[in-house]
Design a protein around this motif. Structure first.
Motif, PDB file in Angstrom:
ATOM      1  N   ALA A 344       0.822  -1.208   0.000  1.00 54.77           N
ATOM      2  CA  ALA A 344       0.000   0.000   0.000  1.00 54.77           C
ATOM      3  C   ALA A 344       0.855   1.257   0.000  1.00 54.77           C
ATOM      4  O   ALA A 344       0.534   2.248  -0.674  1.00 54.77           O
ATOM      5  CB  ALA A 344      -0.934  -0.013   1.207  1.00 54.77           C
ATOM      6  N   ALA A 348       0.953   4.035  -2.960  1.00 57.96           N
ATOM      7  CA  ALA A 348       0.745   5.472  -2.742  1.00 57.96           C
ATOM      8  C   ALA A 348       1.860   6.290  -3.374  1.00 57.96           C
ATOM      9  O   ALA A 348       1.611   7.342  -3.985  1.00 57.96           O
ATOM     10  CB  ALA A 348       0.645   5.755  -1.244  1.00 57.96           C
ATOM     11  N   CYS A 389      -7.380  -4.710  -3.619  1.00 59.99           N
ATOM     12  CA  CYS A 389      -8.259  -3.981  -2.704  1.00 59.99           C
ATOM     13  C   CYS A 389      -9.722  -4.331  -2.955  1.00 59.99           C
ATOM     14  O   CYS A 389     -10.521  -4.433  -2.021  1.00 59.99           O
ATOM     15  CB  CYS A 389      -8.044  -2.481  -2.869  1.00 59.99           C
ATOM     16  SG  CYS A 389      -6.425  -1.877  -2.305  1.00 59.99           S
ATOM     17  N   HIS A 447      -7.839   1.792  -1.976  1.00 60.48           N
ATOM     18  CA  HIS A 447      -7.629   1.492  -0.569  1.00 60.48           C
ATOM     19  C   HIS A 447      -8.224   0.130  -0.240  1.00 60.48           C
ATOM     20  O   HIS A 447      -9.293  -0.213  -0.735  1.00 60.48           O
ATOM     21  CB  HIS A 447      -8.262   2.563   0.324  1.00 60.48           C
ATOM     22  CG  HIS A 447      -7.631   3.909   0.184  1.00 60.48           C
ATOM     23  ND1 HIS A 447      -6.412   4.217   0.740  1.00 60.48           N
ATOM     24  CD2 HIS A 447      -8.042   5.024  -0.481  1.00 60.48           C
ATOM     25  CE1 HIS A 447      -6.098   5.469   0.443  1.00 60.48           C
ATOM     26  NE2 HIS A 447      -7.070   5.981  -0.295  1.00 60.48           N
TER      27      HIS A 447
END
Length: 465
Positions: A344, A348, A389, A447
């Motif tokens: 994650a 990002a 996700c 997310h």
């Protein structure tokens, strides 16, 4: 016949001058003699093939401008022409649809890379030795072939070279025979292999077995792994590749069993811009070693390609994100597993990087000019993360393993993958795939919404070796 290897009509839209879709090759036998000092290659290539669905009036092979010594079709001399990178063979009578045939070509010359938009590709002469880096269209630089990624075949490669040199080819070493000052190395790769993934490395190398550490799994013996490198680089290599066998075990847990019989690592005695991907082999340069594991993400990337790109191969180059997106995400998964930054966090950072770059790349069809653009790699990794996700951890894990199992040694398209992923989703994935694959604008950062990662994806800090 593996249905994934069946005759596939059409040519690659990015490289229509490469390959001949009117037939498919199922086995290559290459007998080569290479002299490094003079950069002289003499070769004999025997191709066992099947005609397609229409009468075959011409067999077109891709081959650089070597001097042709003989061409045989089913053991008989035959008319041919050789110009502009094409060896065109004209049977006296058209071959019937589905007919089996063999072509033998004897040739000689000084191999050199073929021209491409990315510079020279294929056979590359080094300061002391040689290597092959063919992606995507460099294979004709050193052997006659049907140069399209969907036409996968098995290989037997014999190469004779001066005895001080080690020859490394993807596959199992069958024999090594020394006579006088020359040694002949014979390798076999039984798994279906795309032409660009066949490689040769020649150098004055030391062989280093990479033994698996930790408890043995009787159900799945450790994958045989060997490194070939200049002896002077052993101290740096020992540190930089210390986690190689652990990485192999993690990827087997995450992606499914390693798809080939062995894995080799070559460190060429020369700096390379990027590591070189090939079937069962990854080649690095001296600049990828520093004794500080700086290039460990590249080690993960090239190993992941054995599943994504080499075993599960793309039908044509339009779908290259399936190779590079999963290899990029494998870097993030390894970092997460090894106690580094999570996937994650990597996602990002990639999203932030892409947000300030031009939004003109269609991941599902990037075009020839952008197929190796850095944005394709990062956006490909983000697409896999978005799918993770959306699916949740358990479904994502099962989806990955089933993908590599169902298409093992086969060829796939983006449509194949989106249909496969949909089987593991509780809701339609059309909007997700449209946004990430078929629209140029960057979607919002995904997310996670599912439960915690399963055991095989959880962070697991490794001891420092």
């Amino acid at each position: 016949m593996n249905p994934q290897q069946a005759y596939a009509p059409g040519t690659d839209p990015y490289f229509p001058d490469h390959g001949d879709a009117r037939y498919r090759v199922h086995h290559y036998e290459l007998d080569l003699d290479y002299r490094p000092v003079s950069n002289r290659l003499s070769g004999s290539a025997r191709l066992s093939a099947l005609a397609g669905t229409a009468p075959l009036q011409e067999i077109a092979l891709d081959l650089a401008p070597f001097r042709i010594q003989r061409v045989l079709l089913d053991s008989r001399t035959v008319r041919y022409t050789h110009r502009a990178g094409k060896l065109r063979i004209r049977p006296a009578k058209a071959l019937a649809p589905g007919a089996a045939f063999t072509v033998e070509v004897r040739y000689t010359g000084n191999p050199k890379p073929v021209r491409s938009p990315w510079g020279g590709l294929g056979w590359e002469e080094l300061t002391d030795g040689a290597l092959v880096a063919s992606q995507p269209i460099g294979a004709p630089s050193w052997y006659p072939c049907n140069d399209r990624p969907a036409d996968k075949a098995s290989y037997r490669v014999a190469i004779t070279t001066p005895s001080p040199y080690t020859a490394v080819v993807g596959g199992r070493l069958l024999t090594r025979t020394t006579r006088a000052s020359s040694t002949t190395w014979v390798y076999e790769q039984p798994a279906a292999t795309s032409t660009y993934l066949v490689t040769v490395s020649l150098g004055k190398y030391t062989a280093v077995p990479l033994t698996s550490s930790g408890p043995a799994d009787e159900r799945r013996p450790p994958v045989p792994q060997t490194a070939y490198l200049p002896a002077t680089l052993l101290p740096e290599f020992t540190e930089d590749f210390a986690r190689q066998t652990r990485m192999m075990r993690f990827f087997e847990e995450t992606f499914g069993p390693y798809p080939f019989g062995e894995y080799a690592i070559v460190v060429a005695d020369e700096e390379l811009d990027v590591p070189v991907e090939a079937q069962g082999v990854a080649t690095f340069g001296t600049n990828h070693l520093d004794g500080a594991r700086t290039s460990e993400r590249l080690i993960a990337h090239e190993l992941a390609h054995q599943w994504f790109g080499n075993s599960v191969s793309i039908a044509d180059w339009q779908h290259i994100w399936l190779n590079e997106g999963f290899a990029k995400y494998a870097e993030w998964l390894w970092s997460e597993h090894a106690g580094g930054r999570t996937a994650a966090t990597h996602a990002a950072a990639a999203h932030q990087q892409l947000a300030v770059l031009p939004q003109d790349l269609l991941l599902a069809d990037p075009g020839e000019k952008l197929m190796f653009d850095d944005r394709l790699y990062e956006r490909g990794g983000l697409t896999v993360h978005a799918l993770r996700c959306a699916l949740g951890e358990d479904a994502f894990s099962h989806m990955l393993k089933d993908w590599t199992r169902r298409h093992r040694h086969g060829t796939v398209t983006t449509a194949d993958f989106t249909a496969h992923a949909q089987q593991y989703a509780a809701a339609p994935l059309d909007d997700l795939f449209d946004a990430w694959l078929r629209e140029p604008s960057l979607p919002p950062l995904p997310h996670p919404t599912g439960p915690h990662p399963p055991a095989d994806l959880q962070a697991n800090p490794l001891p420092q070796d």
